[in-house]
Design an enzyme around this catalytic site. Structure first.
Site, PDB file in Angstrom:
ATOM      1  N   GLU A 185       0.804  -1.229   0.000  1.00  0.00           N
ATOM      2  CA  GLU A 185       0.000   0.000   0.000  1.00  0.00           C
ATOM      3  C   GLU A 185       0.833   1.273   0.000  1.00  0.00           C
ATOM      4  OE1 GLU A 185      -2.790  -0.438   3.227  1.00  0.00           O
ATOM      5  OE2 GLU A 185      -3.668  -2.240   2.373  1.00  0.00           O
ATOM      6  N   ASN A 190       2.205  -5.208  -2.960  1.00  0.00           N
ATOM      7  CA  ASN A 190       0.802  -5.558  -2.718  1.00  0.00           C
ATOM      8  C   ASN A 190      -0.003  -4.282  -2.489  1.00  0.00           C
ATOM      9  OD1 ASN A 190      -1.035  -7.836  -2.131  1.00  0.00           O
ATOM     10  ND2 ASN A 190      -1.150  -6.980  -0.063  1.00  0.00           N
ATOM     11  N   HIS A 215     -10.367  -6.226  -2.316  1.00  0.00           N
ATOM     12  CA  HIS A 215     -11.437  -6.053  -1.334  1.00  0.00           C
ATOM     13  C   HIS A 215     -12.582  -5.392  -2.112  1.00  0.00           C
ATOM     14  CE1 HIS A 215      -8.883  -7.303   1.911  1.00  0.00           C
ATOM     15  NE2 HIS A 215      -7.966  -6.408   1.569  1.00  0.00           N
ATOM     16  N   GLU A 256      -6.066 -10.738  -1.329  1.00  0.00           N
ATOM     17  CA  GLU A 256      -6.896 -10.522  -0.130  1.00  0.00           C
ATOM     18  C   GLU A 256      -8.381 -10.461  -0.504  1.00  0.00           C
ATOM     19  OE1 GLU A 256      -5.469  -7.246   2.269  1.00  0.00           O
ATOM     20  OE2 GLU A 256      -3.376  -7.757   1.921  1.00  0.00           O
ATOM     21  N   ASP A 275     -12.156 -10.421  -0.807  1.00  0.00           N
ATOM     22  CA  ASP A 275     -13.425 -10.542  -0.091  1.00  0.00           C
ATOM     23  C   ASP A 275     -14.436  -9.651  -0.807  1.00  0.00           C
ATOM     24  OD1 ASP A 275     -12.647  -8.012   0.987  1.00  0.00           O
ATOM     25  OD2 ASP A 275     -11.952  -8.929   2.854  1.00  0.00           O
TER      26      ASP A 275
HETATM   27  C1  XIL Z   1      -6.183  -6.453   8.381  1.00  0.00           C
HETATM   28  C2  XIL Z   1      -6.407  -7.629   9.313  1.00  0.00           C
HETATM   29  O1  XIL Z   1      -7.173  -8.606   8.676  1.00  0.00           O
HETATM   30  C3  XIL Z   1      -7.094  -7.149  10.575  1.00  0.00           C
HETATM   31  O2  XIL Z   1      -7.220  -8.208  11.506  1.00  0.00           O
HETATM   32  C4  XIL Z   1      -6.324  -6.002  11.191  1.00  0.00           C
HETATM   33  O3  XIL Z   1      -7.023  -5.472  12.298  1.00  0.00           O
HETATM   34  C5  XIL Z   1      -6.094  -4.907  10.166  1.00  0.00           C
HETATM   35  O4  XIL Z   1      -5.478  -5.438   9.029  1.00  0.00           O
HETATM   36  N1  XIL Z   1      -4.959  -4.797   3.702  1.00  0.00           N
HETATM   37  C6  XIL Z   1      -3.929  -5.574   4.165  1.00  0.00           C
HETATM   38  C7  XIL Z   1      -4.135  -6.424   5.357  1.00  0.00           C
HETATM   39  O5  XIL Z   1      -2.885  -5.638   3.528  1.00  0.00           O
HETATM   40  O6  XIL Z   1      -2.971  -6.572   6.105  1.00  0.00           O
HETATM   41  C8  XIL Z   1      -5.232  -5.916   6.243  1.00  0.00           C
HETATM   42  O7  XIL Z   1      -5.465  -6.888   7.263  1.00  0.00           O
HETATM   43  C9  XIL Z   1      -6.473  -5.663   5.425  1.00  0.00           C
HETATM   44  C10 XIL Z   1      -6.219  -4.627   4.371  1.00  0.00           C
END
Ligand code: XIL
Length: 849
Positions: A200, A241, A277, A307, A309
Site C-alpha cells: 500500500e 501488494n 477487497h 486478499e 473478499d
Molecule cells: C487487516 C487484518 O485482517 C485485521 O485483523 C487487522 O485489524 C487490520 O489489518 N490490507 C492488508 C491487510 O494488507 O494486512 C489488512 O489486514 C487488510 C487490508
C-alpha cells in the site's frame, strides 16, 4: 533432484509445492502439497466417488481427467489449474477453534498470516523485544499440514511498532527496517514461499502515500526494501501488494509505472498482489481484471489475488440476491486469475464470516465463502466454478440463485425424486462434472432442487438447465416447478419440455412465476424419460427476471439540448456534435476544476420513487486524459444529512465509448435532494455522456415498514395494544410459519394491535396487506387504520383497508396508505372493528411502497 527455482513460472510453482524444496529432501520422495490434498479425498465415503468407480466399470470412453479423484475442496479445484488457493489466518481462531483449523487444512493449499508477521505484531513494545510465538504457530501449522505460505508484510505504514515514527532518524530507520527484514525472513525462510515486501505505498490519486517511510527515507525506500529482502532470501517470491488496483484506474496506473520503473532498474521485484477487497454491486468484470493483470505480467512479473473478499451489505435486494451476486463476483475474480498464466494464487482474506476484518472496518457484512457455521455459501461454489472453468455470467446477468447448479463439487442442495442421484465426470456440459439420475423406475424420477428459500414470492424467474440422456437415443425431458401455498394443494407447472439425446447436451428453459402466497414448497424438477434411461443434468440456473419500469431519464441522448441536466459542482454542460454514441450529439461537461464535477440529473424532479431500486446504464468517453475512472454517484439529503453512494463505475477512455452499469436503492426517507452525477476524471478532463438510462427494477420490492411482520421470533416487539388491549405472540393460530399475534381484553371496537411507523415512513403511497382472524365471534368486519398527525395539526384517521374476518380461517386484508408530505409528529397503524370482547389474530403484515 529437481531444482527449487526454475524459469518457467508453473515449474517454479510445482517445485515449491514439493516439500523437498523447503526441507532440502529430494523432491521426488515427497508428495507435493497439491497431490496430498487431492489424495485426501480418497478415503472419504462419498457417493460421487463410488459412482465414479461405476463409470470406470461401465464405460471405456472415460474422459481423461476422470482418472484423477474428483474435487473435494477448494484446494483440489485450484490444483486443476496448477494454482494455489489461500486464506488469511488468525492465530486466536487457529488455536481456539478445531473446526477452523480442520477447515483450513482441508480446503486450502496456501495461507497468509492475517496479522502475525506484521512488524507491529512481531515487535509490539520496543526494538529489543520480539514476539514470534503467534507467527511460529501459523507457519508451523502450514508446514505440518502441507500448506504453502506467504509472509505479510515487511514494509507497511499500518500496524507498525510504536518505536517506528517520525522521531527516528534516517540512519536509524534504515537500520530498523533492515533488521526487521533480516530477522523475519531468516526465521521463516523454510516456511514461506513468498513475501509481501511493500504494502500500500501508493495513494488513491496515484501519488506515493505519505508515510513515515516516504518522509524519512524518500521514495527510494521501495526499491531498497526489495533489495534488502532479496539479500536475505534468494528464492522467496517478492511482491508489491495494494488495494483498489484491480482494474485500470489512476491508482493502478501509478502502481504500474512504479513497478515498471523497478523492473527497468533491475530491482528484485517478482510480482504484484491485487488485494481485491470488492463491493458486490460495483465489482469489476473478468475482462476488466484480466486487462489490468495482463499489463503487469507483460512486464515479466507474476501476479496474484492476495486478499479477496466481497462486501454485500450495500448491494441492494434481499439476502438471497446479495449472496447470489457475491457468488457471481467470486466466480468472476477467480476466472480472471485463471485466464492470466502468471496469476498463480488466489487468497481470500479469511474464509468464514465468523472472522473477517470487514465488520470492524466497513460495518457488519458477510464477505467470505463460508458462513459463520463454516457452511458453504454460494460464494464457495463461485470459487469452485472459477477454477473449474465454468463460464462466468456476462456482465449485467441477474445472478443465479442456485448456489450449486454446476455440480463441480458434488450434488449439495439436490435430491432425487426417485432413482439415485449422483455426480459423474463421464459427461459435463461445462467444467468436468454433471449430475445424473440412475436406477429410475418411473418417468417422474429425476433431479429436484428445493428453491423455497431462494425464489421470491409473486415474482417471475427464468429457469434453465442443460440435459442429456444415456440408455436411449432420444427421449423427452421436462423441467417442472412444484409449488404449494401454505394450507393449499400442490401445483405442478411444466416450464419447458424438449427431446434430449445421448449425443449432445440440450438446453431447457422456461419461466417460473411464483404464487402470491406464503409458500410451503417451491421445487424445481428435471425428469421425463422412460424408466431405465439415465438422465444427466448440468448448469442449472434460477434467475429473478428483471422487470424494469419506464425510463426515468427524459433527455437521455442530448440530441437537442441539455434539458433536465445540469453541471454538478459547477462544471459547464452542453450538447455537442463533436462526439455521439448514438444519434448525432452527446452531452459534454467542460471547465471542470475538480474531480467531482460532471453532468448531473435531479432525480426528485424526474419523479424517482423513493425506496425503489434503479438500474443505471450510461455511455462515457473522455477528452484530455487517455484513461480515467468515471463514477456515477448518488447524492441524497435526508433530515439535513447528506450521503454519497456509488451507483456504478467504469474506466473511460479518449479512444472510444465505454458503458457504465450499476444499480442503486434510493433512500426511503423524505429526501430533500436526490441527484445522480458523473465524476472522477482529473480536473481539466472533459466528460462526454450519452444514452443514459435509469429504470426502476420492479422485481426488487421496497422494504416492509412493519419490522416484526410475521411474529416468528415468538415476540410482540414492535407492536403495542392500541387503546390498551393485551397482546401476545401465540402458536394457537398461524397464517404462515408457527406464530401469529393475538389481541385480547378488547373493551371497545377501536382497540387492537398497533405499530408505530413514524420513524420509517416518508411521503408517498404504501400498499398494505395483512392476514386476520377472529376468536369469539363467527364473523365481523375488521379494519386496518392509520392515525396520522402532521406537526401542529389535529390527528387524522384514515382507513387503509377492510376485510370480513371469521373465526374459521384467515382472511386477507389489503389496502393502501398515503403518507402526506408534512412534518409528521405521529403515524400509527392499527387493527380494529370487531365488537368488544372479540379477540383478534393478525399475521404476515406488510406495508410497502
Ligand atoms: C487487516 C487484518 O485482517 C485485521 O485483523 C487487522 O485489524 C487490520 O489489518 N490490507 C492488508 C491487510 O494488507 O494486512 C489488512 O489486514 C487488510 C487490508
Amino acid at each position: 533432484m529437481q531444482r527449487c527455482s526454475g524459469r518457467h513460472p508453473a515449474l517454479w510453482l510445482v517445485g515449491w509445492l514439493v516439500a523437498g524444496c523447503a526441507t532440502g529432501e529430494p523432491a521426488d520422495s515427497t508428495p507435493g502439497a497439491l497431490e496430498v490434498k487431492a489424495r485426501r479425498g480418497d478415503d472419504r465415503d462419498d457417493r460421487d466417488d463410488r459412482d465414479d468407480r461405476d463409470d470406470r466399470d461401465d464405460h471405456n470412453h472415460r474422459r481423461p481427467h476422470s482418472r484423477r479423484p474428483p474435487i473435494r475442496s477448494l484446494a483440489d479445484a485450484a490444483a486443476r489449474t496448477d494454482r494455489l488457493i489461500g486464506t488469511a489466518v488468525d492465530v486466536p481462531f487457529l488455536n481456539g477453534d478445531p473446526v477452523y483449523a480442520a477447515t483450513l487444512a482441508s480446503e486450502f493449499s496456501y495461507l497468509t498470516p492475517g496479522n502475525e508477521t506484521k512488524w507491529g505484531s512481531l515487535q509490539p513494545v520496543d526494538p529489543a523485544h520480539w514476539e514470534f510465538a503467534p507467527a511460529d504457530a501459523i507457519l508451523s501449522f502450514a508446514h505440518r499440514r502441507h500448506l504453502a505460505a506467504k509472509g505479510h508484510v515487511l514494509i507497511w505504514h499500518s500496524q507498525l511498532p510504536p518505536f517506528v515514527n517520525d522521531g527516528v532518524t534516517r540512519d536509524d530507520l534504515v537500520a530498523l527496517v533492515r533488521r526487521n527484514i533480516r530477522e523475519v525472513m531468516r526465521r521463516y525462510r523454510h516456511e514461506t514461499r513468498a513475501w509481501d515486501v511493500v504494502n500500500e505505498a501508493v495513494a488513491d490519486d496515484g501519488t506515493l502515500r505519505d508515510t513515515v517511510f516516504l518522509r524519512t527515507l524518500g521514495p527510494t525506500y521501495i526499491a531498497d526494501a526489495f533489495r534488502w529482502a532479496r539479500e536475505e532470501d534468494r528464492r522467496a517470491v517478492l511482491y508489491y501488494n495494494d488495494f483498489n488496483i484491480d482494474t485500470v484506474n489512476a491508482k493502478s496506473n501509478a502502481v504500474y509505472e512504479l513497478v515498471r520503473g523497478l523492473v527497468a532498474a533491475h530491482v528484485p521485484i517478482d510480482g504484484v498482489g491485487f488485494q481485491m477487497h470488492l463491493e458486490a454491486q460495483t465489482a469489476p468484470s473478468t475482462e476488466e481484471i484480466v486487462a489490468n493483470l495482463t499489463r503487469f505480467t507483460d512486464l515479466g512479473l507474476r501476479v496474484n489475488i492476495s486478499e479477496l473478499d466481497v462486501r454485500i451489505a450495500n448491494a441492494g435486494g434481499d439476502l438471497t440476491t446479495r449472496l447470489a451476486l457475491q457468488r457471481q463476483v467470486f466466480h468472476r475474480a477467480v476466472a480472471a486469475c485463471v485466464q492470466v498464466a502468471r496469476c498463480e494464487t488466489v487468497t481470500t482474506w479469511g474464509f468464514t464470516d465468523l472472522d473477517s476484518w470487514i465488520d470492524a472496518t466497513f460495518g457488519p457484512d458477510d464477505p467470505l465463502e463460508l458462513d459463520e457455521q463454516y457452511r458453504r455459501k454460494p460464494a464457495y461454489y463461485g470459487l469452485i466454478d472459477g477454477f473449474m472453468a465454468v463460464p462466468v455470467d456476462p456482465p449485467g446477468t441477474p445472478p443465479n440463485l442456485i448456489a450449486n447448479g454446476s455440480f463441480e463439487i458434488g450434488s449439495d442442495g439436490w435430491a432425487a425424486s426417485g432413482g439415485r442421484l449422483s455426480t459423474s465426470r463421464r459427461t459435463a456440459h461445462t467444467g468436468e462434472r454433471s449430475a445424473r439420475v440412475t436406477h429410475r423406475t418411473e418417468t417422474s424420477h429425476g433431479a429436484v432442487y428445493d428453491a423455497l428459500s431462494v425464489a421470491s414470492r409473486d415474482t417471475s424467474h427464468d429457469v434453465s438447465a442443460w440435459v442429456r440422456i444415456s440408455g436411449a437415443a432420444s427421449d423427452r425431458v421436462t423441467l417442472t416447478a412444484t409449488t404449494r401455498c401454505s394450507g393449499g394443494g400442490e401445483t405442478v407447472a411444466v416450464l419447458a419440455t424438449a427431446t434430449a439425446t445421448d449425443a449432445a447436451w440440450l438446453p431447457l428453459g422456461g419461466e417460473l412465476v411464483t404464487p402470491d402466497c406464503i409458500a410451503d414448497e417451491i421445487a424445481l424438477g428435471i425428469s421425463g424419460p422412460a424408466a431405465g434411461v439415465v438422465l444427466h443434468v448440468d448448469d442449472v440456473a434460477l434467475r429473478r427476471r428483471e422487470q424494469l419500469g419506464p425510463e426515468l431519464v427524459a433527455n437521455p441522448g442530448f440530441e437537442v439540448d441539455t434539458a433536465g441536466w445540469f453541471g454538478f459542482g459547477g462544471a459547464a454542460l452542453s450538447s455537442t456534435a463533436a462526439q455521439a454514441h448514438s444519434g448525432a450529439r452527446s452531452g459534454v461537461a467542460t471547465a471542470r476544476t475538480a474531480t467531482f464535477q460532471g453532468p448531473g440529473l435531479d432525480l426528485l424532479a424526474a419523479g424517482a420513487a423513493l425506496g425503489g431500486t434503479y438500474r443505471a446504464s450510461a455511455w462515457l468517453r473522455i477528452a484530455g486524459a487517455s484513461l480515467s475512472p468515471v463514477a456515477m454517484t448518488l447524492k441524497s439529503t435526508c433530515d439535513g444529512t447528506t450521503t454519497f453512494q456509488r451507483i456504478g463505475i467504469t474506466t473511460a477512455s479518449d479512444a472510444g465509448w465505454t458503458r457504465l452499469t450499476g444499480s442503486i436503492a434510493l433512500p426511503s426517507c423524505a429526501a430533500t435532494e436526490l441527484v445522480a452525477y458523473f465524476e472522477g476524471p482529473p480536473a481539466g478532463t472533459d466528460i462526454y455522456l450519452d444514452d443514459v438510462s435509469l429504470r426502476r427494477d420492479l422485481s426488487v420490492r421496497s422494504p416492509n415498514l412493519i419490522a416484526n411482520a410475521n411474529f416468528e421470533s415468538g415476540s410482540t416487539s414492535g407492536w403495542f395494544g392500541f387503546g390498551s388491549p393485551a397482546l401476545t405472540a401465540t402458536t394457537a393460530q398461524a397464517h404462515g410459519g408457527r406464530w401469529s399475534l393475538l389481541a385480547t381484553n378488547r373493551t371497545a371496537t377501536f382497540m387492537g394491535p398497533g405499530s408505530d411507523i413514524r420513524a420509517v415512513a416518508s411521503p408517498g403511497v404504501y400498499q398494505a396487506s395483512a392476514w386476520v382472524r377472529l376468536d369469539g365471534a363467527a364473523a365481523s368486519p375488521m379494519f386496518m387504520t392509520a392515525k396520522l398527525t402532521c406537526a401542529g395539526a389535529a390527528d387524522q384517521f384514515a382507513r387503509i383497508g377492510a376485510a370480513s374476518a371469521t373465526d374459521s380461517g384467515w382472511t386477507l386484508l389489503t389496502g393502501s396508505l398515503t403518507v402526506p408530505s408534512c412534518p409528521l409528529s405521529g403515524l400509527i397503524v392499527y387493527f380494529e372493528g370487531p365488537p368488544a370482547g372479540v379477540n383478534e389474530y393478525i399475521d404476515d403484515v406488510e406495508l410497502r411502497r
